[in-house]
Design an enzyme around this catalytic site. Structure first.
Site, PDB file in Angstrom:
ATOM      1  N   ASP A 121       0.863  -1.169   0.000  1.00  0.00           N
ATOM      2  CA  ASP A 121       0.000   0.000   0.000  1.00  0.00           C
ATOM      3  C   ASP A 121       0.907   1.230   0.000  1.00  0.00           C
ATOM      4  O   ASP A 121       2.115   1.136   0.260  1.00  0.00           O
ATOM      5  CB  ASP A 121      -0.879  -0.051   1.260  1.00  0.00           C
TER       6      ASP A 121
ATOM      7  N   ASP B 210      -0.262   5.088   1.005  1.00  0.00           N
ATOM      8  CA  ASP B 210      -0.509   6.049   2.082  1.00  0.00           C
ATOM      9  C   ASP B 210      -0.397   5.372   3.439  1.00  0.00           C
ATOM     10  O   ASP B 210      -1.034   4.349   3.701  1.00  0.00           O
ATOM     11  CB  ASP B 210      -1.890   6.684   1.929  1.00  0.00           C
TER      12      ASP B 210
END
Length: 302
Positions: free
Chosen positions: A100, A102
């Site tokens: 991922d 963020d």
């Protein structure tokens, strides 16, 4: 030949007592420690043991000792993370690491940085946190938040890009995986306009994120095409592994929120990085230290 797996324990400081408890627990259950590889790297200390037994057997044994589950008031005990890693992953000739972005690859939430320019940071942050906890449908929450950005000048994207900070150890992690001949990709519920230049700079193999709508130099408050939600993240993990000819069991997925649950569950090793409870409870391994390169320790890549 007996099956084996790797038990990896790490914390911010050495633990003289907990490894002894672990050794005692394994011996009492008839498991043997075949090898030990201690590591002492920035921000953590630990060891990786190859142990006889299946992944399922060993996870059942070590789960009560893991600091996430241990009933102890001692913060040193609670800081200890113990993970069981499949030996076939550690010995895989090619691995795929999918992360991922963020609050995982980078320290910030990009949509909140954009929202600060639109004067709606608090509102967007509230929706983001609910979505990462799993309280809201991600696609719905994304459309709600992006709508608040309508009218922002496209120049804001470059301003936000310039202040993004990689998580500690992120650059080192990517470099070590690539140097060992493995592959690294990122998939994000954020935005391609921010991610694509960063992925190119880091030399990543693949990157996928949402596409912000832009017309006449302004954000339209919409996203174009497929929303990168939790189901699509898993889709991309599987697609990239297939494209590279890598078995799903030889993949690693790392994230921090509910939007990462599907890919973390599908990967050969799912990692929760300073994660929300929903993901911490579901992942195979957890990292509660601010160093992303602990992932390398888990699979034996320095």
């Amino acid at each position: 030949m007996h099956p084996t797996a790797f038990i990896v324990f790490h914390s911010a400081a050495p633990h003289p007592v907990e490894p002894a408890r672990l050794r005692s627990t394994l011996a009492a259950a008839g498991h043997r420690v075949l090898s030990e590889e201690p590591f002492e790297d920035p921000g953590r200390s630990g060891s990786r043991w190859e142990v006889t037994g299946s992944v399922r057997q060993l996870r059942a044994l070590v789960n009560p000792l893991d600091g996430n589950n241990a009933r102890s008031e001692d913060p040193a005990v609670r800081a200890l993370s113990i993970s069981v890693v499949p030996s076939e992953l550690v010995r895989a000739p090619k691995m795929l690491l999918v992360m991922d972005v963020d609050s995982t690859l980078i320290k910030q939430e990009v949509i909140e940085l954009l929202a600060a320019h639109a004067g709606c940071e608090d509102e967007v942050t509230e929706v983001t946190e609910a979505a990462m906890r799993g309280d809201l449908d991600f696609a719905q929450s994304l459309h709600t938040r992006v709508k608040m950005l309508a009218g922002l000048d496209v120049a804001v994207i470059e301003q936000v890009r310039s202040i993004i900070e990689l998580s500690d150890g992120a650059r080192e992690l990517i470099a070590s995986f690539k140097a060992a001949g493995h592959h690294v990709a990122v998939v994000s519920g954020g935005f391609a306009q921010i991610l694509d230049p960063l992925a190119a700079e880091l030399g990543l193999d693949f990157a996928c994120a949402n596409d912000l709508g832009i017309e006449d130099g302004k954000l339209t408050g919409t996203v174009n095409g497929q929303v990168v939600d939790r189901a699509y993240k898993e889709t991309m993990l599987r697609a990239w592994a297939g494209q590279l000819g890598i078995e799903l069991g030889h993949t690693i997925a790392a994230g921090d929120g509910a939007n990462d649950l599907d890919m973390v569950g599908a990967a050969g090793l799912g990692v929760a990085f300073n994660a929300k409870p929903a993901l911490r409870d579901a992942a195979d391994a957890r990292i509660d230290l601010p160093r992303l390169d602990v992932i390398g320790n888990l699979v034996g890549i320095a």
